[in-house]
Write an enzyme that holds these catalytic residues in place. Structure first.
Site, PDB file in Angstrom:
ATOM      1  N   GLU A  22       0.840  -1.205   0.000  1.00 49.79           N
ATOM      2  CA  GLU A  22       0.000   0.000   0.000  1.00 49.79           C
ATOM      3  C   GLU A  22       0.876   1.257   0.000  1.00 49.79           C
ATOM      4  O   GLU A  22       0.552   2.241  -0.648  1.00 49.79           O
ATOM      5  CB  GLU A  22      -0.970   0.015   1.189  1.00 49.79           C
ATOM      6  CG  GLU A  22      -1.844  -1.228   1.334  1.00 49.79           C
ATOM      7  CD  GLU A  22      -2.582  -1.646   0.068  1.00 49.79           C
ATOM      8  OE1 GLU A  22      -2.908  -0.775  -0.755  1.00 49.79           O
ATOM      9  OE2 GLU A  22      -2.819  -2.865  -0.113  1.00 49.79           O
ATOM     10  N   GLU A  24      -1.417  -2.443 -10.194  1.00 49.11           N
ATOM     11  CA  GLU A  24      -1.341  -3.614  -9.315  1.00 49.11           C
ATOM     12  C   GLU A  24      -0.202  -4.571  -9.659  1.00 49.11           C
ATOM     13  O   GLU A  24       0.541  -4.994  -8.780  1.00 49.11           O
ATOM     14  CB  GLU A  24      -2.686  -4.354  -9.277  1.00 49.11           C
ATOM     15  CG  GLU A  24      -3.811  -3.544  -8.625  1.00 49.11           C
ATOM     16  CD  GLU A  24      -3.499  -3.064  -7.213  1.00 49.11           C
ATOM     17  OE1 GLU A  24      -2.558  -3.580  -6.578  1.00 49.11           O
ATOM     18  OE2 GLU A  24      -4.199  -2.133  -6.751  1.00 49.11           O
TER      19      GLU A  24
HETATM   20 ZN   LIG Z   1      -2.671  -2.813  -4.684  1.00 51.26          ZN
END
Ligand SMILES: [Zn+2]
Length: 854
Positions: A299, A321
Site C-alpha cells: 500500500e 497492481e
Molecule cells: Zn494494490
C-alpha cells in the site's frame, strides 16, 4: 438477467467535464450522514451540454448551480446517473445528499465497521457517497471537513494534511483535511471513530519530517509495532531502490475489522483489514508477520505506482497492481530470503492464477470487458501482472529497469495513464523493442513450452515449441516473447557448464551449445523467469532436486518428481525406490532450515489437479495420503529426530533463525500427523500446551484436529476460552475447524455459524469459515454433493448482504469443467440454483454465468 451490460475497453472516451477541485463536508449522525459537496467544474468538450454524475442510492437534499437552486427540469436522476442539463462553460455545483452508513452491508462507499465509520471507494464506491464523475481519469484536489460527536468520534481523518480543527458547543467537533495532490475519487477516504493510536515519525531523503500514525481499536496498540516497523522499512527501501520519497505531512493507517479486501492505498490514509496490521507472537503466526510486512509495503508503494501515477480506466488495473505487487515482492525478498520469497510467490501464482487461467473466468492481465469491475481484482491482474513486470526487468536488466522507472515517474507524474505509457518508458530507456512482448497484456491462458533435447559429440541441441492455448472465446492466440533462463550441468561432474538467458520469440526454435565434454542435464526456467508450463520429454527431476544450484529449480524439481510419483500411484503402481531415496536425501540436507521445510513439502491437491481433466478429487486425495504415509513410515525416526532437534517451545522470537526452526519442526509434525497415532497426538497436544507462539499452536491444533477427536476438543475449547474476545484469532479457530480432515466437518461448520463470535456480515469470518470449507477438497467435493449444496446456499445468503463477498466465494466453483461427469452433474444443479435466484447481484451473475456457459 440478460440485460446486465458489459463495459468494453474499446469504448473508452475522455471525460466531457473535469472537476478542478472539490470541497466536501461530512456531517455524521447516529442514523445517517449528510454530505455537502461543492465542485468547481469545467466543460472540456464544447459539444457537450449534459453533465452525468455517477450516483447510487443517494437521497438528494439540495442541488445548486452557481448558487442558484436547480429547477427540476434542469436535472434528472435515473439509472444511477444524476444528469445536469444545459451547463455553462465553468460553474460551481453544490449538492447536499443523505446516506445511511449503518445500513451499508456491501462495505463500499461510507459504512460502519463496528463503531468505526470508514470508506472503501475502489473501484466505484464513491458514487455511493455523493454524485461525482467516479472514474480514475478525473483527478481533483480534495478538501474535506468531517464533523461528528466529540465523545463517540474523537478521531476524524481524511486524506492529505490536517488544516483546521473546529469546535462547536453542542458536543460536536470537526476537522478539515486538505490533499494538495490531485487524485481520482477511488483514493478518497474518511474515517471517524474512537480509536487508539501508535505514533512515530520518518525523515525523508530531502529531510522532510512525516508523522506516522497507526490507528486501531483501543487496547490493540501494542500489536501495531510490527506494522510500524514494516512501514518505515518500506519508506526507506523505496527511497534507496527507486528514489521515491513520501509527499505529505501525515501517513495514516487505520485498521478495521470489516473490510472486503486486504487493504486500500487511499492517499495519506490507508485503510486496512486488521488482519494485515495487528500482530504479536502470541496471537499471530510467522506467516501473518510476513503478510503484514508485505501488505503494508504494497500500500505504501502505491503512493507512486497508483496514486501519483494512476490508471486512465479500470482496464489498466494491472498498471498499478502488477507493478506494485512486483515492487512488494522484491521488497520482501530484500528484507528476508530471496529464494524463499520466489518459491512462495510462484506457489501462489500456480495455485491461484494458473487455476484461474485454466478456467472459464480466464482473462488477460488487461481485460477487454467486464460486467462488474469488482470481479477483476484477480490473481491474473495482480500476480500474473507482477510476473509480466518481472519479465521486463529480466529482459532489459537492472540498470535499464531503474532508468525506465525514473523516466516513467518523471514523465507521467500527476497523470492517469495506460499500460502503453508504461511500456513506452520501458522501451525508451532500454532500447529493447517490446512490441512483441505486449501480447502478455492482451492474451489469456498459460502458455506451454515443449522442449526436446539431443546430444551428440559435445553438441547439445535444445528445440523449443510454444503451445499457446485458445482463449475463452475459443480464438487462436499468437506465440509469446519472453526470457528463458537455463543452465546445463555436466552429468558426470555435476558442474554447471552453461548458464544463459535465452529469448523465446517464435513458435519453434533451436538453441545449440557446442564444446561440451560430457552429456548434460538441463535446468530450465530458472527462477521461474517466465510464467509458463514446461513440458519436457525425460526431465531429470531427481538430478536437479539434488544438484541444481538454483534454489527455485531444486524446489520445483522436488515438487515435479513427487507429482510424477503420484501419477504412478494413480495408475495403480508403487512408489519407486529411487524416489524414496531422494526424499531421504532431502531429509539429511544441511543448510537453510526454512528452505529445507519447503523442499520436504509434498504437492497440494490443487497442484495435482493442474493439467488434468475428468478429475476424481477423492482419488487424488487418497494417492497423496498414501505417498505421504509411506514416506513417513520409511523415515519416521529421522522425522521425529528433526522435530526434537528444532522444537523450542519457549522461543518466541520473530527473527529469521527462530522462524526457520519453527518452519522445519512444524513441517516434521505435520508429516508425522498422517500416522494418526496416539504418540503423535500426544506430541501435538504437548506442543499446543507448551509453545509460546501462535505459529506452534496453530500447527498443533491442525494435527490434533485431524487425528484425535478427544484431544482436539480439549485443545480447541481451551483455545476458544482464551481467544473468543479476539476476532482476529477466532478467524484461525474457524479456519482450522473448517479445514478438518475428520468426518462430519460439514455439520460442525454449520453449527459454528451459530457461534456467537461468528457474524456473516464480517468478510474475514465468512472467509475463515465458509471460504476455508470451500477449499477443504475432501468435503467440499464430497461424493454426495453436500459440500456444493452448502456453498451454493451460503453464496445466495451472502449475496443479499455483500455481493463482492458472494462472488469471491463462488470462485470455488471455477474447477467445474475439469471435474468428472459425476461431480459436474452435482455442481451444475447448485450453480443453476444460484444463477436463477431472484435479484442476484451482477457481481455474482458474471462469475457463475461464465462458469456455466463458457
Ligand atoms: Zn494494490
Amino acid at each position: 438477467m440478460k440485460e446486465i451490460e458489459a463495459i468494453y475497453l474499446k469504448d473508452y472516451k475522455k471525460p466531457l467535464y473535469c472537476i478542478k477541485d472539490v470541497t466536501l463536508v461530512f456531517d455524521i449522525f447516529d442514523e445517517y450522514t449528510v454530505v455537502k459537496n461543492t465542485m468547481n467544474i469545467i466543460k472540456e468538450d464544447q459539444e457537450s451540454n449534459e453533465l452525468a454524475l455517477d450516483s447510487i442510492d443517494l437521497e438528494l437534499l439540495t442541488l445548486k448551480l452557481d448558487g442558484v437552486e436547480l429547477e427540476s427540469s434542469r436535472y434528472s436522476y435515473e439509472d444511477e446517473k444524476l444528469t445536469i442539463k444545459d451547463t455553462p462553460q465553468t460553474f460551481t455545483l453544490y449538492i447536499e445528499n443523505k446516506i445511511y452508513p449503518n445500513e451499508n452491508t456491501e462495505l463500499e462507499g461510507l459504512y460502519n465497521s463496528g463503531d468505526i465509520i470508514c470508506t472503501q471507494n475502489e473501484p466505484e464506491g464513491f458514487r455511493r457517497i455523493t454524485p461525482y464523475l467516479d472514474r480514475p481519469d478525473v483527478m481533483s484536489v480534495f478538501t474535506t471537513t468531517v464533523i461528528a460527536d466529540r465523545e463517540k468520534y474523537p478521531v476524524l481523518l481524511s486524506n492529505g494534511n490536517k488544516r483546521q480543527c473546529h469546535d462547536s458547543f453542542d458536543n460536536r467537533h470537526g476537522v478539515t483535511w486538505h490533499d494538495p495532490h490531485p487524485k481520482p475519487a477511488y483514493l478518497f477516504a474518511v474515517v471517524a471513530g474512537d480509536l487508539g493510536v501508535v505514533e512515530d515519525s520518518f525523515v525523508t531523503m530531502s529531510k522532510q519530517e512525516v508523522a506516522l500514525n497507526i490507528y486501531c481499536d483501543k487496547g490493540n496498540e501494542s500489536k501495531c509495532t510490527h506494522a510500524m516497523h514494516s512501514l518505515k522499512s518500506a519508506m526507506k527501501w523505496d527511497e534507496e531502490k527507486y528514489q521515491r520519497e513520501y509527499d505529505l505531512e501525515y501517513y495514516n493507517i487505520v485498521a478495521v475489522d470489516s473490510f472486503n479486501m486486504g487493504a486500500m492505498e487511499n492517499k495519506g490514509l490507508n485503510i486496512f483489514n486488521s488482519h494485515y496490521v495487528l500482530a504479536d507472537e502470541t496471537t499471530a503466526t510467522d506467516a501473518n508477520f510476513m503478510g503484514i510486512e508485505s501488505v503494508i509495503a504494497h500500500e505504501y508503494f502505491h503512493n507512486w505506482t497508483g496514486n501519483r501515477i494512476t490508471c486512465r480506466d479500470w482496464f489498466q488495473l494491472t498498471l498499478k497492481e502488477g507493478l506494485t505487487v512486483y515492487r512488494d515482492q522484491t521488497f520482501s525478498a530484500d528484507m528476508n530470503s530471496e529464494a524463499i520469497q520466489r518459491i512462495s510467490d510462484v506457489k501462489t501464482l500456480k495455485e491461484r492464477q494458473f487455476v484461474e487461467d485454466a478456467s472459464p473466468t480466464s482473462h488477460p492481465i488487461q481485460p477487454k470487458s467486464y460486467i462488474s469491475m469488482n470481479n477483476f481484482y484477480t490473481a491474473t491482474v495482480y500476480e500474473k501482472g507482477a510476473e509480466v513486470i518481472r519479465m521486463i526487468h529480466t529482459l532489459i536488466g537492472e540498470l535499464n529497469f531503474f532508468n525506465a522507472m525514473q523516466l516513467y515517474f518523471d514523465k507521467f507524474d500527476g497523470m492517469a495513464v495506460t499500460v502503453d505509457e508504461f511500456l513506452w518508458a520501458m522501451q525508451e530507456a532500454s532500447g529493447h523493442d517490446l512490441t512483441a512482448f505486449k501480447l502478455w497484456y492482451d492474451q489469456s491462458g498459460t502458455p506451454t513450452l515443449k522442449v526436446e533435447e539431443s546430444y551428440e559429440d559435445g553438441v547439445y541441441r535444445l528445440n523449443t515449441k510454444q503451445i499457446v492455448p485458445l482463449n475463452v472465446e475459443k480464438e487462436e492466440q499468437k506465440p509469446y516473447y519472453y526470457p528463458l533462463k537455463i543452465a546445463l550441468f555436466d552429468e558426470i561432474t555435476y558442474e554447471c557448464v552453461v548458464e544463459e538467458m535465452l529469448i523465446i520469440s517464435k513458435e519453434s526454435e533451436e538453441f545449440v551449445f557446442k564444446g561440451l565434454k560430457n552429456g548434460v542435464v538441463l535446468s530450465i526456467n530458472r527462477d521461474f523467469s517466465a510464467p509458463i508450463i514446461v513440458k519436457q520429454k525425460d526431465p531429470k527431476y531427481r538430478f536437479l532436486m539434488m544438484h541444481d544450484t538454483n534454489s527455485f529449480v531444486r524446489y520445483e524439481s522436488a515438487q515435479a518428481y513427487a507429482l510424477e510419483v503420484l501419477e504412478l500411484l494413480l495408475a495403480g503402481k508403487d512408489i519407486p525406490r529411487e524416489y524414496k531415496e531422494a526424499y531421504g536425501y532431502l531429509l539429511d540436507l544441511d543448510g537453510d532450515l526454512s528452505y529445507k521445510a519447503l523442499l520436504l513439502e509434498l504437492p497440494t491437491v490443487t497442484a495435482m489437479m493442474q493439467n488434468r481433466e475428468d478429475i476424481d478429487v477423492q482419488k487424488l486425495i487418497s494417492a497423496r495420503e498414501r505417498l505421504e504415509k509411506e514416506l513417513v513410515l520409511e523415515y519416521r525416526e529421522k522425522i521425529i529426530q528433526l522435530y526434537e532437534t528444532h522444537h523450542q517451545p519457549k522461543n518466541s522470537e520473530i527473527d529469521a533463525s527462530s522462524m526457520a526452526q519453527r518452519a522445519i519442526k512444524n513441517r516434521a509434525l505435520k508429516l508425522l500427523g498422517c500416522l494418526e497415532t496416539q504418540e503423535i497426538s500426544q506430541i501435538a497436544y504437548k506442543q499446543y500446551e507448551e509453545s509460546l507462539t501462535m505459529t506452534d499452536k496453530v500447527v498443533a491444533l491442525e494435527v490434533l484436529e485431524n487425528i484425535s477427536q478427544e484431544l482436539s476438543q480439549k485443545a480447541f475449547s481451551d483455545f476458544y476460552e482464551r481467544y473468543s474476545n479476539d476476532t482476529l484469532v477466532m478467524n484461525k479457530y474457524f479456519a482450522l475447524l473448517a479445514s478438518s480432515k475428520r468426518d462430519g466437518v460439514l455439520q460442525r461448520v454449520e453449527q459454528l455459524e451459530n457461534d456467537e463470535v461468528f457474524d456473516i456480515k464480517v468478510p474475514n469470518l465468512v472467509r475463515s469459515l465458509i471460504g476455508t470449507f470451500a477449499r477443504n477438497e475432501k468435503y467440499f467435493h464430497a461424493t454426495d454433493g453436500s459440500g456444493y449444496k452448502y456453498l451454493a446456499k451460503k453464496i445466495i445468503e451472502v449475496d443479499k448482504i455483500n455481493a463482492q463477498m458472494a462472488s469471491s466465494l463462488a470462485g470455488a466453483f471455477k474447477i467445474y469443467k475439469k471435474l468428472n461427469s459425476k461431480s459436474q452433474k452435482l455442481m451444475k444443479v447448485e450453480l443453476e440454483c444460484v444463477v436463477s435466484t431472484q435479484s442476484i447481484s451482477k457481481n455474482l451473475f458474471e462469475i457463475v454465468d461464465k462458469i456455466l456457459n463458457k
